[in-house]
Scaffold this motif. Structure first.
Motif, mmCIF file in Angstrom:
data_model
loop_
_atom_site.group_PDB
_atom_site.id
_atom_site.type_symbol
_atom_site.label_atom_id
_atom_site.label_comp_id
_atom_site.label_asym_id
_atom_site.label_seq_id
_atom_site.Cartn_x
_atom_site.Cartn_y
_atom_site.Cartn_z
ATOM 1 N N MET A 1 50.489 32.078 39.938
ATOM 2 C CA MET A 1 51.108 33.399 39.929
ATOM 3 C C MET A 1 50.080 34.476 39.629
ATOM 4 S SD MET A 1 54.650 32.547 37.914
ATOM 5 C CE MET A 1 55.139 34.281 37.863
ATOM 6 N N ARG A 2 49.207 34.192 38.666
ATOM 7 C CA ARG A 2 48.163 35.155 38.312
ATOM 8 C C ARG A 2 47.215 35.389 39.482
ATOM 9 N NH1 ARG A 2 44.688 33.967 33.276
ATOM 10 N NH2 ARG A 2 43.553 35.592 34.405
ATOM 11 N N ALA A 3 46.827 34.320 40.172
ATOM 12 C CA ALA A 3 45.891 34.465 41.292
ATOM 13 C C ALA A 3 46.462 35.405 42.348
ATOM 14 C CB ALA A 3 45.581 33.102 41.900
ATOM 15 N N SER A 4 47.740 35.240 42.637
ATOM 16 C CA SER A 4 48.384 36.092 43.630
ATOM 17 C C SER A 4 48.488 37.535 43.142
ATOM 18 C CB SER A 4 49.780 35.550 43.950
ATOM 19 O OG SER A 4 50.459 36.391 44.854
ATOM 20 N N ALA A 5 48.988 37.703 41.922
ATOM 21 C CA ALA A 5 49.218 39.052 41.400
ATOM 22 C C ALA A 5 47.906 39.791 41.147
ATOM 23 C CB ALA A 5 50.032 38.982 40.112
ATOM 24 N N GLU A 6 46.909 39.098 40.603
ATOM 25 C CA GLU A 6 45.668 39.773 40.242
ATOM 26 C C GLU A 6 44.791 40.070 41.460
ATOM 27 O OE1 GLU A 6 43.797 38.301 36.561
ATOM 28 O OE2 GLU A 6 45.725 37.340 36.124
ATOM 29 N N SER A 7 44.915 39.257 42.503
ATOM 30 C CA SER A 7 44.194 39.590 43.730
ATOM 31 C C SER A 7 44.787 40.846 44.353
ATOM 32 C CB SER A 7 44.236 38.421 44.716
ATOM 33 O OG SER A 7 45.564 38.181 45.172
ATOM 34 N N THR A 8 46.113 40.956 44.342
ATOM 35 C CA THR A 8 46.768 42.163 44.858
ATOM 36 C C THR A 8 46.389 43.380 44.019
ATOM 37 O OG1 THR A 8 48.651 40.875 45.686
ATOM 38 C CG2 THR A 8 48.989 43.240 45.365
ATOM 39 N N ALA A 9 46.391 43.209 42.690
ATOM 40 C CA ALA A 9 46.026 44.310 41.799
ATOM 41 C C ALA A 9 44.593 44.769 42.054
ATOM 42 C CB ALA A 9 46.191 43.881 40.344
ATOM 43 N N THR A 10 43.698 43.811 42.289
ATOM 44 C CA THR A 10 42.299 44.151 42.558
ATOM 45 C C THR A 10 42.169 44.920 43.862
ATOM 46 O OG1 THR A 10 41.557 42.177 41.356
ATOM 47 C CG2 THR A 10 39.976 43.206 42.858
ATOM 48 N N GLU A 11 42.885 44.478 44.884
ATOM 49 C CA GLU A 11 42.847 45.191 46.164
ATOM 50 C C GLU A 11 43.346 46.628 46.003
ATOM 51 O OE1 GLU A 11 44.143 44.471 50.825
ATOM 52 O OE2 GLU A 11 44.981 43.192 49.253
ATOM 53 N N MET A 12 44.442 46.795 45.284
ATOM 54 C CA MET A 12 44.969 48.130 45.027
ATOM 55 C C MET A 12 43.978 48.967 44.229
ATOM 56 S SD MET A 12 48.877 47.054 44.042
ATOM 57 C CE MET A 12 49.302 48.690 43.467
ATOM 58 N N ALA A 13 43.336 48.333 43.247
ATOM 59 C CA ALA A 13 42.390 49.053 42.390
ATOM 60 C C ALA A 13 41.218 49.588 43.199
ATOM 61 C CB ALA A 13 41.900 48.138 41.272
ATOM 62 N N VAL A 14 40.672 48.768 44.087
ATOM 63 C CA VAL A 14 39.534 49.204 44.892
ATOM 64 C C VAL A 14 39.955 50.324 45.840
ATOM 65 C CG1 VAL A 14 37.802 48.496 46.590
ATOM 66 C CG2 VAL A 14 38.411 46.954 44.712
ATOM 67 N N GLU A 15 41.146 50.203 46.401
ATOM 68 C CA GLU A 15 41.642 51.244 47.307
ATOM 69 C C GLU A 15 41.797 52.591 46.597
ATOM 70 O OE1 GLU A 15 44.304 48.259 50.177
ATOM 71 O OE2 GLU A 15 45.261 49.459 48.600
ATOM 72 N N ARG A 16 42.110 52.544 45.300
ATOM 73 C CA ARG A 16 42.373 53.763 44.540
ATOM 74 C C ARG A 16 41.231 54.129 43.589
ATOM 75 N NH1 ARG A 16 48.693 52.280 42.871
ATOM 76 N NH2 ARG A 16 49.413 51.967 45.026
ATOM 77 N N MET A 17 40.115 53.451 43.718
ATOM 78 C CA MET A 17 39.012 53.611 42.770
ATOM 79 C C MET A 17 38.484 55.044 42.734
ATOM 80 S SD MET A 17 37.337 51.845 40.547
ATOM 81 C CE MET A 17 37.817 50.199 41.121
ATOM 82 N N THR A 18 38.207 55.511 41.529
ATOM 83 C CA THR A 18 37.576 56.808 41.315
ATOM 84 C C THR A 18 36.200 56.571 40.687
ATOM 85 O OG1 THR A 18 38.460 57.050 39.069
ATOM 86 C CG2 THR A 18 39.833 57.871 40.897
ATOM 87 N N PRO A 19 35.307 57.541 40.772
ATOM 88 C CA PRO A 19 34.002 57.377 40.106
ATOM 89 C C PRO A 19 34.145 57.088 38.616
ATOM 90 C CG PRO A 19 33.917 59.204 41.648
ATOM 91 C CD PRO A 19 35.354 58.777 41.593
ATOM 92 N N ALA A 20 35.088 57.766 37.953
ATOM 93 C CA ALA A 20 35.289 57.535 36.521
ATOM 94 C C ALA A 20 35.795 56.118 36.274
ATOM 95 C CB ALA A 20 36.279 58.556 35.962
ATOM 96 N N GLY A 21 36.702 55.650 37.130
ATOM 97 C CA GLY A 21 37.220 54.296 36.977
ATOM 98 C C GLY A 21 36.135 53.255 37.153
ATOM 99 N N LEU A 22 35.265 53.466 38.138
ATOM 100 C CA LEU A 22 34.167 52.522 38.368
ATOM 101 C C LEU A 22 33.214 52.508 37.180
ATOM 102 C CD1 LEU A 22 32.737 50.524 40.174
ATOM 103 C CD2 LEU A 22 31.609 52.445 41.322
ATOM 104 N N ARG A 23 32.965 53.649 36.587
ATOM 105 C CA ARG A 23 32.094 53.701 35.402
ATOM 106 C C ARG A 23 32.695 52.892 34.250
ATOM 107 N NH1 ARG A 23 31.350 59.124 37.085
ATOM 108 N NH2 ARG A 23 32.931 59.884 35.615
ATOM 109 N N GLN A 24 34.009 52.980 34.072
ATOM 110 C CA GLN A 24 34.665 52.212 33.005
ATOM 111 C C GLN A 24 34.525 50.715 33.252
ATOM 112 O OE1 GLN A 24 38.703 53.638 32.951
ATOM 113 N NE2 GLN A 24 38.112 55.711 32.350
ATOM 114 N N ILE A 25 34.705 50.311 34.496
ATOM 115 C CA ILE A 25 34.574 48.889 34.838
ATOM 116 C C ILE A 25 33.140 48.414 34.639
ATOM 117 C CG2 ILE A 25 34.742 47.220 36.734
ATOM 118 C CD1 ILE A 25 36.990 49.033 37.882
ATOM 119 N N GLU A 26 32.188 49.217 35.097
ATOM 120 C CA GLU A 26 30.773 48.855 34.932
ATOM 121 C C GLU A 26 30.421 48.712 33.451
ATOM 122 O OE1 GLU A 26 28.742 47.928 37.155
ATOM 123 O OE2 GLU A 26 28.908 49.086 38.998
ATOM 124 N N ALA A 27 30.977 49.574 32.616
ATOM 125 C CA ALA A 27 30.688 49.517 31.183
ATOM 126 C C ALA A 27 31.207 48.216 30.578
ATOM 127 C CB ALA A 27 31.309 50.717 30.473
#
Length: 230
Positions: free
Chosen positions: A90-116
């Motif tokens: 269940m996690r594999a399915s849900a988290e892959s979808t969440a990741t796809e959505m996250a990349v589609e909606r990524m902002t520079p500030a969001g990427l900085r938080q992830i990189e940190a």
């Protein structure tokens, strides 16, 4: 002329506060599966009376996190191996979808938080941090990614993660390297803005964790299917 004033947000109830603290302690491994939960100890730790602790435990019992047994009291429900596999799927399915959505909606500030968060986990691993600390930082990295999708998605994933509070972590020396390599590949896809590949890599990362749980006796879920179904 009266000015419009934004209404104050109501203070968080004591029960909601305790539920939130309990979930944090479960996620961080401070309360282990099978461990008897003493209401008086939690009340002192959280600075509240036993009543909101009791109500919070009832709420967690309703969602399957806590179990009550006669003459024993409350304890964290232990997950059976079969149930652990189901949860990881269940996690594999849900988290892959969440990741796809996250990349589609990524902002520079969001990427900085992830990189940190990614850098913090790598630094802790290089400095020989404990497996428990690496596990906590791993969770923070994952949710830094998912936070770029939506709060609805984050709330759902937090529920899935709260269902599995293992007594051991897979972030040990023999597994940490492979898990860190997965993170590097996921991060590269995120940086490129490749939502599809990041999604696929995240799914495989979660399924790798499932295989580790199933194959490593030290990380295997110990509960019984009967306990999970009760």
């Amino acid at each position: 002329m009266t000015s419009e004033v934004e209404p104050l947000r109501p203070p968080q109830s004591r029960v909601a506060y305790v539920v939130e603290r309990l979930k944090e302690d479960l996620a961080n491994g401070l309360i282990q599966p099978g461990e008897v939960i003493k209401q008086t100890v939690l009340a002192k730790r959280y600075g509240v009376s036993p009543t909101p602790v009791r109500e919070a435990l009832r709420a967690l019992e309703a969602d399957g996190t806590i179990t009550y047994q006669p003459h024993r009291g409350a304890s964290v429900r232990e997950m059976a191996p079969e149930a652990a596999v189901d949860l990881y799927r269940m996690r594999a399915s849900a988290e892959s979808t969440a990741t796809e959505m996250a990349v589609e909606r990524m902002t520079p500030a969001g990427l900085r938080q992830i990189e940190a968060k990614h850098a913090e986990l790598n630094k802790a691993r290089a400095e020989g941090a404990s497996a428990a600390r690496l596990s906590q930082l791993n969770r923070e990295l994952h949710f830094a990614i998912y936070a770029q999708s939506s709060q609805l998605v984050v709330d759902y994933l937090e529920l899935l993660w709260s269902r599995f509070t293992p007594a051991s972590t897979i972030w040990t020396g023999k597994h940490a390297g492979d898990l860190a390599d997965d993170h590097e590949a996921i991060m590269e896809a995120i940086r490129r803005g490749d939502a599809k590949q990041a999604s696929e890599l995240m799914a495989e990362h979660i399924l790798r964790a499932s295989r580790i749980r199933a194959e490593d006796p030290e990380a295997r879920a110990e509960g019984s299917q009967t306990d999970m179904d009760s």
